[in-house]
Design an enzyme around this catalytic site. Structure first.
Site, PDB file in Angstrom:
ATOM      1  N   ARG A 171       0.836  -1.212   0.000  1.00 20.69           N
ATOM      2  CA  ARG A 171       0.000   0.000   0.000  1.00 20.69           C
ATOM      3  C   ARG A 171       0.866   1.256   0.000  1.00 20.69           C
ATOM      4  O   ARG A 171       0.553   2.247   0.679  1.00 20.69           O
ATOM      5  CB  ARG A 171      -0.956   0.029   1.205  1.00 20.69           C
ATOM      6  CG  ARG A 171      -1.813  -1.186   1.372  1.00 20.69           C
ATOM      7  CD  ARG A 171      -2.905  -1.301   0.325  1.00 20.69           C
ATOM      8  NE  ARG A 171      -3.644  -2.516   0.567  1.00 20.69           N
ATOM      9  CZ  ARG A 171      -3.379  -3.679  -0.004  1.00 20.69           C
ATOM     10  NH1 ARG A 171      -2.412  -3.776  -0.906  1.00 20.69           N
ATOM     11  NH2 ARG A 171      -4.079  -4.748   0.286  1.00 20.69           N
ATOM     12  N   SER A 248     -11.590   1.006   3.786  1.00 26.69           N
ATOM     13  CA  SER A 248     -10.803   0.625   4.975  1.00 26.69           C
ATOM     14  C   SER A 248     -10.182   1.870   5.583  1.00 26.69           C
ATOM     15  O   SER A 248      -9.546   2.655   4.881  1.00 26.69           O
ATOM     16  CB  SER A 248      -9.678  -0.320   4.581  1.00 26.69           C
ATOM     17  OG  SER A 248     -10.222  -1.505   4.091  1.00 26.69           O
ATOM     18  N   GLU A 344      -5.518   4.975   6.898  1.00 27.46           N
ATOM     19  CA  GLU A 344      -5.192   4.803   5.484  1.00 27.46           C
ATOM     20  C   GLU A 344      -5.569   6.034   4.648  1.00 27.46           C
ATOM     21  O   GLU A 344      -4.804   6.425   3.764  1.00 27.46           O
ATOM     22  CB  GLU A 344      -5.906   3.555   4.949  1.00 27.46           C
ATOM     23  CG  GLU A 344      -5.452   3.174   3.562  1.00 27.46           C
ATOM     24  CD  GLU A 344      -6.117   1.888   3.075  1.00 27.46           C
ATOM     25  OE1 GLU A 344      -5.682   0.818   3.496  1.00 27.46           O
ATOM     26  OE2 GLU A 344      -7.046   1.975   2.270  1.00 27.46           O
TER      27      GLU A 344
HETATM   28  P1  NAP Z   1      -9.447  -9.797   5.003  1.00 31.81           P
HETATM   29  O1  NAP Z   1      -9.633 -10.609   3.777  1.00 31.81           O
HETATM   30  O2  NAP Z   1     -10.329  -9.982   6.182  1.00 31.81           O
HETATM   31  O3  NAP Z   1      -7.943  -9.898   5.441  1.00 31.81           O
HETATM   32  C1  NAP Z   1      -7.516  -9.168   6.575  1.00 31.81           C
HETATM   33  C2  NAP Z   1      -6.008  -9.168   6.604  1.00 31.81           C
HETATM   34  O4  NAP Z   1      -5.518 -10.486   6.501  1.00 31.81           O
HETATM   35  C3  NAP Z   1      -5.384  -8.402   5.489  1.00 31.81           C
HETATM   36  O5  NAP Z   1      -4.243  -7.786   6.026  1.00 31.81           O
HETATM   37  C4  NAP Z   1      -4.940  -9.450   4.505  1.00 31.81           C
HETATM   38  O6  NAP Z   1      -3.764  -9.080   3.813  1.00 31.81           O
HETATM   39  C5  NAP Z   1      -4.621 -10.588   5.422  1.00 31.81           C
HETATM   40  N1  NAP Z   1      -4.813 -11.887   4.778  1.00 31.81           N
HETATM   41  C6  NAP Z   1      -5.961 -12.592   4.659  1.00 31.81           C
HETATM   42  N2  NAP Z   1      -5.735 -13.759   4.041  1.00 31.81           N
HETATM   43  C7  NAP Z   1      -4.414 -13.785   3.734  1.00 31.81           C
HETATM   44  C8  NAP Z   1      -3.573 -14.712   3.088  1.00 31.81           C
HETATM   45  N3  NAP Z   1      -4.053 -15.871   2.626  1.00 31.81           N
HETATM   46  N4  NAP Z   1      -2.272 -14.403   2.939  1.00 31.81           N
HETATM   47  C9  NAP Z   1      -1.787 -13.248   3.400  1.00 31.81           C
HETATM   48  N5  NAP Z   1      -2.523 -12.324   4.020  1.00 31.81           N
HETATM   49  C10 NAP Z   1      -3.829 -12.590   4.201  1.00 31.81           C
HETATM   50  O7  NAP Z   1      -9.465  -8.263   4.610  1.00 31.81           O
HETATM   51  P2  NAP Z   1     -10.653  -7.276   4.278  1.00 31.81           P
HETATM   52  O8  NAP Z   1     -10.479  -6.103   5.147  1.00 31.81           O
HETATM   53  O9  NAP Z   1     -11.978  -7.951   4.203  1.00 31.81           O
HETATM   54  O10 NAP Z   1     -10.259  -6.855   2.793  1.00 31.81           O
HETATM   55  C11 NAP Z   1     -10.304  -7.775   1.709  1.00 31.81           C
HETATM   56  C12 NAP Z   1      -9.155  -7.514   0.773  1.00 31.81           C
HETATM   57  O11 NAP Z   1      -9.279  -6.210   0.221  1.00 31.81           O
HETATM   58  C13 NAP Z   1      -7.809  -7.566   1.481  1.00 31.81           C
HETATM   59  O12 NAP Z   1      -6.881  -8.151   0.612  1.00 31.81           O
HETATM   60  C14 NAP Z   1      -7.504  -6.110   1.715  1.00 31.81           C
HETATM   61  O13 NAP Z   1      -6.116  -5.821   1.816  1.00 31.81           O
HETATM   62  C15 NAP Z   1      -8.107  -5.496   0.472  1.00 31.81           C
HETATM   63  N6  NAP Z   1      -8.369  -4.067   0.611  1.00 31.81           N
HETATM   64  C16 NAP Z   1      -7.506  -3.194   0.017  1.00 31.81           C
HETATM   65  C17 NAP Z   1      -7.665  -1.856   0.124  1.00 31.81           C
HETATM   66  C18 NAP Z   1      -6.699  -0.938  -0.554  1.00 31.81           C
HETATM   67  O14 NAP Z   1      -6.011  -1.332  -1.484  1.00 31.81           O
HETATM   68  N7  NAP Z   1      -6.607   0.273  -0.142  1.00 31.81           N
HETATM   69  C19 NAP Z   1      -8.739  -1.335   0.830  1.00 31.81           C
HETATM   70  C20 NAP Z   1      -9.628  -2.244   1.409  1.00 31.81           C
HETATM   71  C21 NAP Z   1      -9.423  -3.626   1.317  1.00 31.81           C
HETATM   72  P3  NAP Z   1      -3.711  -8.054   2.578  1.00 31.81           P
HETATM   73  O15 NAP Z   1      -4.093  -6.732   3.097  1.00 31.81           O
HETATM   74  O16 NAP Z   1      -2.271  -8.112   2.184  1.00 31.81           O
HETATM   75  O17 NAP Z   1      -4.591  -8.575   1.537  1.00 31.81           O
END
Ligand code: NAP
Length: 348
Positions: A171, A248, A344
């Site tokens: 990010r 987020s 963020e």
């Molecule tokens: P989530 O799927 O509940 O995951 C929460 C956290 O666990 C995140 O830090 C995610 O990493 C990590 N995670 C889950 N499974 C993983 C795996 N198999 N290997 C490594 N790390 C894992 O998250 P959520 O809040 O519902 O969001 C869903 C996805 O959307 C996530 O990937 C999140 O990062 C992404 N998202 C991105 C943004 C952005 O780009 N600004 C904003 C909102 C949500 P990661 O963050 O590395 O994926």
């Protein structure tokens, strides 16, 4: 400054609330919607505009307005999507920075070009995507970006950047490292993406894998992955049109291996994702929920009941209320877990 000195596309005293998804009050002294790079060059030639504070917005989906802005807000509305190269390895697409990110994802998939599917339904513009290296479900912008075109907003000069020049991190990019996302010094006009012909599905995230299993898709296509991602996001995330939010609100923190181990002893169910550098990524949503903030309000803002990482404006909130809630959540997470959360969105 006299009205005479302004190019006709520069407006004065413009409401920003409606141009941001968190819908907080705030006005811009000067506002320019930019549909071409030529307009940027005109702004750079205008002496009165050169000296003022400036800020770049896209869809306003990652922005917290804390009050009025006494400078020039430049909204990027440069459009266009074009296949510029097709070879044995990839399709290369050049896209205007003002295009909607999700529309781009769906358009590439409709053309039969896979590669962006995990990033479906991420709000915001194409130009904003590289700044924080958007990512979801194991795929990030850095995996697909070939190069980008930016402009120095003070001089109007083009500044192209290749992949290495973007200095991507989690990010993170050179735009954040240099503070350009805060001082409006650089504006991204176009992004070129490389979509691989030898495509491989990325389905290792548990939530995505479970959704695909529910749909009985053992070898999903890129479009089917996008549909699964869209379904998950619609279930968890509020639509800003009905419940204003900025997605987020906190970064997922990375902590030392030793702190993660200590936390896991006290909380065996804590989700932990070890990183190559020895640090451990934690889920901010889990920490917020366990600190008692899921579905809880403070004033007219709150942490969303279906996804604790999303801060929502229940109606009529001001930036100060957002700051107060963010601080309260940070303090409780710090007290409960010894982990510091970092917001963020950008605060203006
Ligand atoms: P989530 O799927 O509940 O995951 C929460 C956290 O666990 C995140 O830090 C995610 O990493 C990590 N995670 C889950 N499974 C993983 C795996 N198999 N290997 C490594 N790390 C894992 O998250 P959520 O809040 O519902 O969001 C869903 C996805 O959307 C996530 O990937 C999140 O990062 C992404 N998202 C991105 C943004 C952005 O780009 N600004 C904003 C909102 C949500 P990661 O963050 O590395 O994926």
């Amino acid at each position: 400054m006299t009205a005479r000195s302004l190019p006709d596309f520069v407006e004065r005293d413009v409401d920003l609330a409606a141009r941001t998804t968190l819908a907080l009050p705030g006005r811009a002294a000067y506002f320019a919607e930019l549909k071409s790079t030529a307009q940027l060059a005109m702004l750079a030639r205008e002496p009165a505009l050169r000296t003022m504070r400036r800020f770049v917005i896209g869809a306003g989906s990652n922005l917290v307005l804390t009050g009025d802005f006494d400078g020039l807000v430049m909204k990027v509305a440069i459009g266009g999507r074009q296949l510029v190269e097709e070879n044995d390895d990839a399709w290369v697409v050049r896209v205007g920075a003002g295009e909607d990110w999700h529309q781009l994802v769906m358009w590439t998939l409709a053309q039969g070009w896979p590669g962006l599917e995990n990033l479906a339904l991420i709000p915001g513009t194409v130009g904003a995507a590289p700044i924080q290296n958007i990512g979801a479900y194991g795929l990030e912008m850095a995996d697909r970006l070939l190069s980008l075109e930016s402009v120095d907003t003070l001089t109007g000069k083009p500044v192209p950047l290749d992949h290495a020049g973007c200095r991507f991190g989690y990010r993170d990019s050179v735009f954040k490292q240099q503070g350009w996302h805060l001082d409006g010094q650089r504006l991204i006009t176009h992004v070129s993406l490389r979509l691989p012909r030898r495509w491989q599905a990325r389905t290792r995230y548990a939530e995505l894998a479970a959704e695909l299993e529910r749909r009985q898709l053992a070898s999903p296509s890129a479009r089917q992955i996008a549909e699964a991602v869209i379904a998950i996001r619609r279930r968890k995330l509020p639509d800003p049109a009905t419940l204003p939010n900025a997605g987020s609100f906190f970064h997922n923190p990375r902590v030392s291996g030793s702190l993660a181990e200590r936390l896991a002893t006290a909380h065996p169910e804590l989700p932990r994702y070890p990183q190559p550098d020895g640090s451990v990524k934690l889920a901010a949503a889990w920490l917020i929920e366990r600190s008692g903030w899921k579905g809880r309000d403070l004033g007219r803002v709150g942490m969303y009941e279906r996804q604790a990482l999303v801060l929502v404006n229940r109606g009529g909130a001001h930036g100060a209320e957002v700051i107060a809630l963010a601080r309260a959540v940070q303090a409780d997470v710090s007290q409960c877990f010894g982990v510091e959360l970092t917001p963020e969105p950008i605060f203006l």
